[in-house]
Write a protein that holds these residues in place. Structure first.
Motif, short mmCIF file in Angstrom:
data_model
loop_
_atom_site.label_atom_id
_atom_site.label_comp_id
_atom_site.label_asym_id
_atom_site.label_seq_id
_atom_site.Cartn_x
_atom_site.Cartn_y
_atom_site.Cartn_z
N GLY A 45 22.77 107.14 73.21
CA GLY A 45 23.05 105.76 72.83
C GLY A 45 21.93 104.82 73.24
O GLY A 45 21.55 103.91 72.49
N PHE A 46 21.39 105.03 74.44
CA PHE A 46 20.25 104.24 74.90
C PHE A 46 19.07 104.38 73.94
O PHE A 46 18.45 103.38 73.52
N LEU A 47 18.73 105.62 73.57
CA LEU A 47 17.62 105.86 72.65
C LEU A 47 17.89 105.25 71.27
O LEU A 47 16.98 104.71 70.63
N ALA A 48 19.14 105.32 70.83
CA ALA A 48 19.50 104.73 69.54
C ALA A 48 19.29 103.22 69.57
O ALA A 48 18.81 102.62 68.58
N MET A 49 19.64 102.58 70.67
CA MET A 49 19.44 101.14 70.79
C MET A 49 17.96 100.77 70.80
O MET A 49 17.57 99.73 70.28
N VAL A 50 17.11 101.63 71.39
CA VAL A 50 15.67 101.40 71.34
C VAL A 50 15.18 101.41 69.90
O VAL A 50 14.39 100.56 69.47
N VAL A 51 15.68 102.38 69.12
CA VAL A 51 15.30 102.47 67.71
C VAL A 51 15.77 101.24 66.94
O VAL A 51 15.03 100.66 66.14
N VAL A 52 17.01 100.82 67.20
CA VAL A 52 17.55 99.64 66.53
C VAL A 52 16.70 98.42 66.85
O VAL A 52 16.38 97.61 65.97
N ARG A 53 16.34 98.24 68.11
CA ARG A 53 15.51 97.10 68.50
C ARG A 53 14.15 97.16 67.81
O ARG A 53 13.62 96.14 67.35
N THR A 54 13.59 98.36 67.68
CA THR A 54 12.27 98.52 67.07
C THR A 54 12.29 98.18 65.58
O THR A 54 11.32 97.62 65.05
N THR A 55 13.39 98.50 64.90
CA THR A 55 13.47 98.22 63.46
C THR A 55 13.52 96.73 63.15
O THR A 55 13.18 96.32 62.03
N GLY A 56 13.97 95.92 64.12
CA GLY A 56 14.08 94.49 63.87
C GLY A 56 15.29 94.11 63.05
O GLY A 56 15.35 92.99 62.52
N TRP A 57 16.26 95.01 62.93
CA TRP A 57 17.45 94.71 62.13
C TRP A 57 18.32 93.62 62.74
O TRP A 57 18.93 92.83 62.03
N LEU A 58 18.38 93.58 64.06
CA LEU A 58 19.29 92.64 64.71
C LEU A 58 18.61 91.29 64.89
O LEU A 58 17.46 91.21 65.34
N PRO A 59 19.31 90.21 64.55
CA PRO A 59 18.74 88.87 64.76
C PRO A 59 18.68 88.53 66.25
O PRO A 59 19.32 89.18 67.09
N GLY A 60 17.92 87.51 66.56
CA GLY A 60 17.75 87.11 67.95
C GLY A 60 19.06 86.76 68.63
O GLY A 60 19.26 87.07 69.81
#
Length: 352
Positions: free
Chosen positions: A277-292
């Motif tokens: 889950g931690f690694l998945a969140m790193v990937v999500v942050r890297t993609t820029g999908w989530l707004p600030g």
């Protein structure tokens, strides 16, 4: 299963064994953890130099020793506090991954990345070796080495999940790492100029040498925004090493057949779910999908969850027991602090 009454043969409900009463459940302890987080937040608001996570650990330790409260901490509230120290810690570690983007790490350069890996390795193996030489009990050498080298109490909680560590060992390690990290907030800014560091170098030194993320922020902000930015980025590079370290511990536990293996009769997974889950969140942050706004909300949730978990862990600290090994534990903490401060200082000078 229904039982028969001796005289009539009619079914009756199961009754608890003589002298045994059902436990109070987890709600009292969880409520106490929430209250501890609220007080820790208030302390941080009143004294911004004290990180909320640090305040939460201290309040947890205090609650375990205050007359009128300690009985509840050791009794009715214990199941919920233990739950907070374990389950909420996992969720908080998962959300911690949203603070780390691969682009941020690459922006610092490979030389800095190599420096961080070298500092972490030297601190981890040096602390582990010395802790065993000092004869510390149980998993204390492993947990203290993890906390000093990676990210303080969060790393200790993550590793303890896969190593099956005793709760008292976890609590003692958290208390030591928190104490040293708190002292760093006061000591390191005094060494900023005497050591000949500019603001950016000081930030990188703090990021490579201070344990908890909140303590890094509190220490680096004394040198301004440039120092704070570099400190957080270097610190998050250390956080990124949490996943491979936890996976390595899980493999070791699996191979030796200890800890959680004995309790459940099953081998633990090679990579725990919360690490994935931690690694998945790193990937999500890297993609820029989530707004600030979503990242800010996740950051607040992560801090609150970790504060509740650290309050629960702090409440398991028993100072009389800690005092019996206090000299050896303090010696290990001081030596490890010198190792990581010296290694990170040398690394910063070599890479900037």
């Amino acid at each position: 299963m229904a039982l028969l009454t001796p005289r009539t043969g009619t079914p009756r409900r199961d009754a608890p064994a003589a002298g045994h009463r059902p436990g109070p459940g987890k709600l009292p302890g969880l409520a106490m953890a929430v209250g501890g987080v609220a007080v820790a937040w208030a302390v941080h608001r009143l004294v911004p130099a004290v990180p909320m996570l640090t305040a939460a650990v201290v309040l947890g330790i205090a609650s375990a020793h205050l007359p009128g409260v300690r009985a509840a901490v050791r009794g009715a509230a214990r199941p919920g506090l233990t739950l907070a120290g374990k389950r909420l810690m996992r969720i908080g570690v998962v959300l911690l991954g949203l603070k780390l983007g691969l682009d941020d790490v690459l922006g610092l350069g490979w030389a800095t990345a190599a420096m961080v890996v070298a500092v972490v390795a030297a601190t981890f193996w040096g602390t582990l070796w010395l802790g065993r030489r000092l004869g510390l009990r149980g998993d204390q050498p492993l947990l203290i080495a993890t906390g000093y080298s990676i990210c303080g109490a969060s790393a200790i909680g993550a590793v303890s999940e896969v190593s099956g560590s005793d709760e008292e060992d976890v609590a003692t390690s958290v208390a030591l790492v928190t104490l040293c990290g708190t002292l760093a907030i006061a000591v390191l800014p005094l060494l900023h100029h005497p050591l000949g560091l500019d603001d950016a170098q000081f930030g990188r030194w703090v990021g490579a040498g201070v344990h908890d993320v909140g303590q890094v922020v509190a220490t680096a902000q004394t040198a301004g925004p440039a120092a704070l930015t570099d400190a957080v980025l270097v610190k998050l590079m250390r956080v990124a090493l949490l996943a491979p370290l936890v996976a390595a511990v899980a493999v070791s536990v699996r191979n030796r057949g200890r800890g959680p293996v004995k309790a459940s009769g099953k081998r633990p997974p090679l990579v725990p779910l919360f690490v994935l889950g931690f690694l998945a969140m790193v990937v999500v942050r890297t993609t820029g999908w989530l707004p600030g706004a979503a990242l800010d909300l996740a950051g607040h949730a992560q801090e609150l969850l970790l504060a509740a978990a650290l309050f629960g862990l702090g409440s398991a600290v028993h100072l009389p027991s800690l005092a019996r090994t206090g000299g050896r534990v303090a010696a290990l903490g001081l030596c490890s602090w010198v190792v990581i401060a010296g290694a990170s200082y040398g690394g910063v000078l070599l890479t900037t």
